[in-house]
Design a protein around this motif. Structure first.
Motif: not given
Length: 394
Positions: A64-76
């Motif tokens: 899926a479309q992935l974006e890393y956020v909040a240092e050790t998190g991700a949104v996909l």
């Protein structure tokens, strides 16, 4: 049954029937999700150190479309363009040594003692099901770090702007809750969790020999009176209809039994279900601490670290999701509210949000070294998330 009630029942039945393919796909995902839950449970990572957990969960999720956020998190994102429904899974564990005795218990001094392993597995199952079936709306999976500690991982996710970039139109979460009977789901409209702020109180006096108290200004006595006086904020300053908690969790002073120390330090938490009273509570607490300390010839410094806001469920999402779950055969309650806190509350500023609580069969409470939901609870949480998704996507 009235005409409006009948129409509503038909609509909810249609929504659940319309999700039949999704429910079949979800059932197919559950064996793998249960295996993942056990794997995550055996290898927990503390707040701020969630990298290995994130990596393993991403391996289990569909491409899926992935974006890393909040240092050790991700949104996909799973699905095409347009407004989306988001679900959250918490990545972090607690610094607790596990005492469950199961073969897949953690042995590294950390533990998923708040059910985050179950939540993550349920989110993965839902995402897998939606990737199999053409869904009504895209799904955004928020893999959030630092739910158990400050600074809040949810707040960092919100500040990243990722939810706006993915056009998140609703946010859905589910949390295991042992105070509910197994399988019961709470879908409560309005405020369900309190705001939570931490405080530090430093009372400074004048040290001296314990045999000559009249030559000292005893910060221990002053702190004792501060603790007692602060409780009156709950009984006499707060509206009786607004839940409020003032808890002193640690008190430290002195190094010798025959000496009056120069300083006493206490730490604790302030909680309430009203954002308006929250601000006034901070002011009143600070005033009481300073005035009581001054009355004992001491000075006081108060530091308050703001934590999570009040968690407020969108009424329409809560009511309709509850009816959908009832149609699916679940027992649903709208009565569960607590002065616990969850940084899921921050997501309500971005979009209508719903946090459900799912009963689990375990004698131990949350954050206990013996807390262990069953494997079947993965399915119960996943089903609750699916109902929330179908409601928000409808």
């Amino acid at each position: 049954m009235t005409g409006s009630e009948s129409a509503a029942a038909q609509r909810w039945a249609g929504d659940w029937a319309g999700g039949a393919l999704l429910r079949e796909a979800l059932a197919a995902e559950l064996p793998g999700a249960v295996a993942l839950r056990r794997e995550l449970h055996a290898q927990p990572c503390l707040s701020g150190e969630e990298g290995p957990t994130l990596k393993r969960v991403l391996e289990a999720l569909p491409g899926a479309q992935l974006e890393y956020v909040a240092e050790t998190g991700a949104v996909l994102r799973i699905g095409g363009p347009g407004p989306a429904v988001a679900v959250r899974g918490e990545l972090d564990a607690l610094p607790i040594s596990e005492r469950t005795g199961v073969p897949w218990a953690a042995v590294n001094g950390a533990m998923h003692a708040c059910g985050h392993d179950v939540h993550l597995a349920a989110v993965v199952a839902l995402a897998g099901a939606l990737s199999r079936v053409q869904a009504a709306k895209p799904l955004v999976v928020v893999l959030q770090p630092r739910e158990e500690s400050y600074p809040s991982g949810a707040l960092d996710v919100v500040r990243s702007g990722a939810l706006e970039r993915h056009q998140v139109a609703a946010m859905v979460g589910a949390h295991v809750q042992p105070v509910l009977d197994s399988g019961v789901v709470s879908c409560t409209p309005g405020a369900v969790n309190a705001s939570s702020d931490e405080f530090e109180v430093i009372v400074t006096g004048a040290e001296g020999h314990a045999a000559y108290p009249h030559l000292t200004r005893d910060p221990v006595v002053a702190m004792a009176q501060v603790i007692v006086a602060a409780q009156q904020l709950v009984s006499r300053a707060a509206d009786p209809m607004v839940p409020t908690v003032v808890t002193f969790g640690t008190v430290n002073a002195g190094t010798a039994p025959n000496a009056v120390p120069g300083e006493a330090v206490a730490r604790g938490t302030l909680r309430t279900m009203s954002e308006t009273w929250r601000e006034a509570l901070h002011d009143r607490f600070t005033q009481v601490v300073r005035d009581v300390a001054r009355a004992h010839g001491c000075a006081a410094e108060v530091r308050i670290v703001r934590g999570e806001p009040v968690l407020v469920n969108d009424s329409a999402l809560a009511v309709r999701t509850g009816e959908l779950l009832r149609h699916a055969g679940r027992t649903v309650t709208e009565e569960l509210r607590s002065c616990g806190a969850d940084d899921f509350a921050y997501y309500g500023a971005i979009a209508p949000s719903l946090m459900m609580f799912v009963g689990v069969d375990t004698a131990a409470g949350l954050h206990s070294p013996e807390f262990l939901p069953g494997d079947d609870d993965v399915a119960a949480v996943a089903e609750a998330l699916l109902a929330g998704y179908l409601t928000a996507a409808g």
